[in-house]
Design a protein around this motif. Structure first.
Motif, PDB file in Angstrom:
ATOM      1  N   LEU A  23      47.498  25.892  10.762  1.00 54.94           N
ATOM      2  CA  LEU A  23      46.953  25.070  11.997  1.00 54.94           C
ATOM      3  C   LEU A  23      47.647  25.023  13.336  1.00 54.94           C
ATOM      4  O   LEU A  23      46.638  24.854  14.124  1.00 54.94           O
ATOM      5  N   LEU A  24      48.669  25.119  13.380  1.00 54.84           N
ATOM      6  CA  LEU A  24      49.522  25.357  14.740  1.00 54.84           C
ATOM      7  C   LEU A  24      48.970  26.636  15.489  1.00 54.84           C
ATOM      8  O   LEU A  24      48.323  26.645  16.638  1.00 54.84           O
ATOM      9  N   TRP A  25      48.807  27.696  14.731  1.00 53.56           N
ATOM     10  CA  TRP A  25      48.312  28.838  15.177  1.00 53.56           C
ATOM     11  C   TRP A  25      46.659  28.937  15.582  1.00 53.56           C
ATOM     12  O   TRP A  25      46.469  29.228  16.742  1.00 53.56           O
ATOM     13  N   TRP A  26      45.664  27.955  14.917  1.00 52.62           N
ATOM     14  CA  TRP A  26      44.610  28.166  15.101  1.00 52.62           C
ATOM     15  C   TRP A  26      44.250  27.153  16.258  1.00 52.62           C
ATOM     16  O   TRP A  26      43.266  27.566  17.185  1.00 52.62           O
ATOM     17  N   THR A  27      44.981  26.161  16.278  1.00 49.53           N
ATOM     18  CA  THR A  27      44.408  25.102  17.331  1.00 49.53           C
ATOM     19  C   THR A  27      45.124  25.281  18.769  1.00 49.53           C
ATOM     20  O   THR A  27      44.654  25.089  19.741  1.00 49.53           O
ATOM     21  N   SER A  28      46.186  26.349  18.950  1.00 50.69           N
ATOM     22  CA  SER A  28      46.836  26.343  20.007  1.00 50.69           C
ATOM     23  C   SER A  28      46.183  27.989  20.532  1.00 50.69           C
ATOM     24  O   SER A  28      46.453  28.155  21.748  1.00 50.69           O
ATOM     25  N   LYS A  29      45.027  28.332  20.055  1.00 49.62           N
ATOM     26  CA  LYS A  29      44.418  29.846  20.602  1.00 49.62           C
ATOM     27  C   LYS A  29      43.107  29.385  21.106  1.00 49.62           C
ATOM     28  O   LYS A  29      42.290  28.445  20.706  1.00 49.62           O
ATOM     29  N   ARG A  30      42.787  29.777  22.529  1.00 51.74           N
ATOM     30  CA  ARG A  30      41.522  29.614  23.175  1.00 51.74           C
ATOM     31  C   ARG A  30      40.665  30.887  22.755  1.00 51.74           C
ATOM     32  O   ARG A  30      41.077  31.807  22.570  1.00 51.74           O
ATOM     33  N   ARG A  31      39.470  30.411  22.746  1.00 56.52           N
ATOM     34  CA  ARG A  31      38.537  31.621  22.291  1.00 56.52           C
ATOM     35  C   ARG A  31      37.366  31.452  23.190  1.00 56.52           C
ATOM     36  O   ARG A  31      36.913  30.679  23.747  1.00 56.52           O
ATOM     37  N   PRO A  32      36.490  32.863  23.035  1.00 60.43           N
ATOM     38  CA  PRO A  32      35.595  32.922  24.093  1.00 60.43           C
ATOM     39  C   PRO A  32      34.412  31.955  23.735  1.00 60.43           C
ATOM     40  O   PRO A  32      34.063  31.446  22.723  1.00 60.43           O
ATOM     41  N   LYS A  53      42.661  20.755  27.349  1.00 58.30           N
ATOM     42  CA  LYS A  53      43.700  21.587  27.349  1.00 58.30           C
ATOM     43  C   LYS A  53      44.749  21.799  26.456  1.00 58.30           C
ATOM     44  O   LYS A  53      45.158  20.747  25.741  1.00 58.30           O
ATOM     45  N   PRO A  54      45.283  23.086  26.202  1.00 62.48           N
ATOM     46  CA  PRO A  54      46.014  23.279  24.759  1.00 62.48           C
ATOM     47  C   PRO A  54      47.295  22.636  25.165  1.00 62.48           C
ATOM     48  O   PRO A  54      47.717  21.982  26.039  1.00 62.48           O
ATOM     49  N   MET A  55      48.052  22.180  24.076  1.00 60.54           N
ATOM     50  CA  MET A  55      49.419  21.689  24.096  1.00 60.54           C
ATOM     51  C   MET A  55      50.286  22.806  24.758  1.00 60.54           C
ATOM     52  O   MET A  55      50.303  23.937  24.578  1.00 60.54           O
ATOM     53  N   PRO A  56      51.366  22.171  25.425  1.00 67.98           N
ATOM     54  CA  PRO A  56      52.356  23.199  26.129  1.00 67.98           C
ATOM     55  C   PRO A  56      53.197  24.161  25.054  1.00 67.98           C
ATOM     56  O   PRO A  56      53.363  23.874  24.038  1.00 67.98           O
ATOM     57  N   TRP A  59      56.115  23.107  23.501  1.00 67.67           N
ATOM     58  CA  TRP A  59      55.910  22.149  22.326  1.00 67.67           C
ATOM     59  C   TRP A  59      55.444  22.865  20.985  1.00 67.67           C
ATOM     60  O   TRP A  59      55.900  22.437  20.052  1.00 67.67           O
ATOM     61  N   ILE A  60      54.557  23.541  21.014  1.00 67.70           N
ATOM     62  CA  ILE A  60      53.915  24.396  20.038  1.00 67.70           C
ATOM     63  C   ILE A  60      55.288  24.979  19.414  1.00 67.70           C
ATOM     64  O   ILE A  60      55.467  25.167  18.086  1.00 67.70           O
ATOM     65  N   ASN A  61      55.963  25.759  20.267  1.00 69.71           N
ATOM     66  CA  ASN A  61      57.143  26.479  19.615  1.00 69.71           C
ATOM     67  C   ASN A  61      58.192  25.736  18.927  1.00 69.71           C
ATOM     68  O   ASN A  61      58.674  25.969  18.185  1.00 69.71           O
ATOM     69  N   GLY A  62      58.421  24.454  19.306  1.00 68.12           N
ATOM     70  CA  GLY A  62      59.071  23.297  18.893  1.00 68.12           C
ATOM     71  C   GLY A  62      58.589  22.938  17.260  1.00 68.12           C
ATOM     72  O   GLY A  62      59.528  22.919  16.232  1.00 68.12           O
ATOM     73  N   PHE A  63      57.368  22.965  17.118  1.00 68.11           N
ATOM     74  CA  PHE A  63      56.671  22.747  15.981  1.00 68.11           C
ATOM     75  C   PHE A  63      57.154  23.752  14.708  1.00 68.11           C
ATOM     76  O   PHE A  63      57.209  23.816  13.720  1.00 68.11           O
ATOM     77  N   PHE A  64      56.933  25.318  15.559  1.00 64.56           N
ATOM     78  CA  PHE A  64      57.352  26.339  14.494  1.00 64.56           C
ATOM     79  C   PHE A  64      58.692  26.238  14.098  1.00 64.56           C
ATOM     80  O   PHE A  64      59.056  26.719  13.151  1.00 64.56           O
TER      81      PHE A  64
END
Length: 316
Positions: A23-32, A53-56, A59-64
């Protein structure tokens, strides 16, 4: 927990962790085709805009990192069904350590009273205070915080003791418990004296503590029935038998209530009173302190007089 249930829990834990990572990977990635961060066309009240705007990244790395910590935590402390963690920690072990430490402190506190006579302990105000605390934590549920009892639970402040009121008898009661059984006599008495047999015995039993009733017709009839059935436990004079827990019927104290209906219920359908044993729960020394507190209620420190008569509230 069986191996099957353990694997079931392991599968749930793994799926949840992997699901969070995905879920973290999918929501943090921008797509065409995604709208620009400032171009979502969602507006409210004219000047409130929804952005995309995606999360900083920090912040995402903190979740990982948090998920990685969760994996380490589960393997160290255990969280995979019935399998122990690598650190061998358990809540039961933690409780055992804490209990051992608390027991050591309690043993140190109670050590001066080990093996001491009940009446000697009762002369020590500090010991009586400890005994009161033990009583309130364990005995007040039945006997009340004031120890005056209730219907079916003896008043401990008077001078009436069904199993004996000496210091050692009270200690035996606390340590090993008591079980008092009054058999059902309704059918037997009815067969001996008819439908009024139970009421007749009630009248006679009442006359034992109130001689003015002894000449009543029902009391005279009840004496014959009492002699044929009740004397084995309560005695010819109705004085009872402390070895059996059979109460003295001449003192006008009624553990289960003093109305005609309540006494008749005791005779016709019997009673079964149980005082639990506290030896295993409290140990001998703490039981001694509780017994000393109970004994002190009817034997105030420094008093050489007989214990006070029961209050009216205790005659239940």
């Amino acid at each position: 927990m069986s191996a099957g249930w353990s694997w079931y829990v392991i599968a749930l834990v793994a799926l949840n962790l992997l699901g969070c990572v995905w879920l973290l990977w999918w929501t943090s990635k921008r797509r065409p085709g995604d709208p620009k961060p400032e171009d979502t066309s969602h507006f409210w009240d004219g000047d409130i805009t929804e952005y995309n705007k995606p999360m900083p990244r920090w912040w995402i790395n903190g979740f990982f990192l948090l998920l990685a910590f969760s994996v380490v935590y589960i393997f160290w402390y255990g969280g995979l069904g019935g399998y122990d963690g690598y650190g061998k920690w358990s809540s039961a072990g933690e409780h055992a350590l804490a209990k051992a430490a608390d027991d050591a402190r309690l043993d140190e506190t109670f050590a001066p009273y080990k093996g001491q006579p009940i009446d000697a302990i009762a002369q020590d105000p500090a010991a009586v205070k400890l005994g009161q605390a033990i009583f309130n934590n364990n005995c007040a549920t039945c006997h009340g915080s004031s120890a005056q009892g209730a219907i079916g639970f003896p008043n401990l402040r008077d001078d009436i003791w069904h199993w004996g009121g000496s210091p050692e008898q009270i200690l035996t009661t606390v340590l090993d418990g008591r079980e008092g059984v009054m058999p059902e006599w309704g059918t037997v008495l009815t067969g001996m004296g008819g439908d009024s047999a139970v009421v007749s015995v009630v009248s006679y039993v009442r006359s034992l503590s109130d001689p003015e009733r002894s000449q009543d017709y029902l009391a005279v009839q009840g004496q014959r029935l009492y002699t044929g059935v009740c004397v084995a436990c309560h005695g010819v004079e109705g004085k009872g038998n402390q070895a059996l827990g059979a109460p003295d019927l001449t003192d006008d104290y009624w553990l289960y209530g003093d109305s005609t209906a309540q006494i008749g219920e005791s005779i016709a359908r019997g009673r079964h009173g149980v005082m639990p044993a506290w030896r295993d729960m409290l140990g001998e020394t703490r039981s001694r302190l509780a017994a000393a507190y109970v004994w002190s209620l009817s034997h105030p420190a420094g008093s050489a007089t007989a214990p006070p008569a029961a209050k009216e509230t205790g005659r239940q």
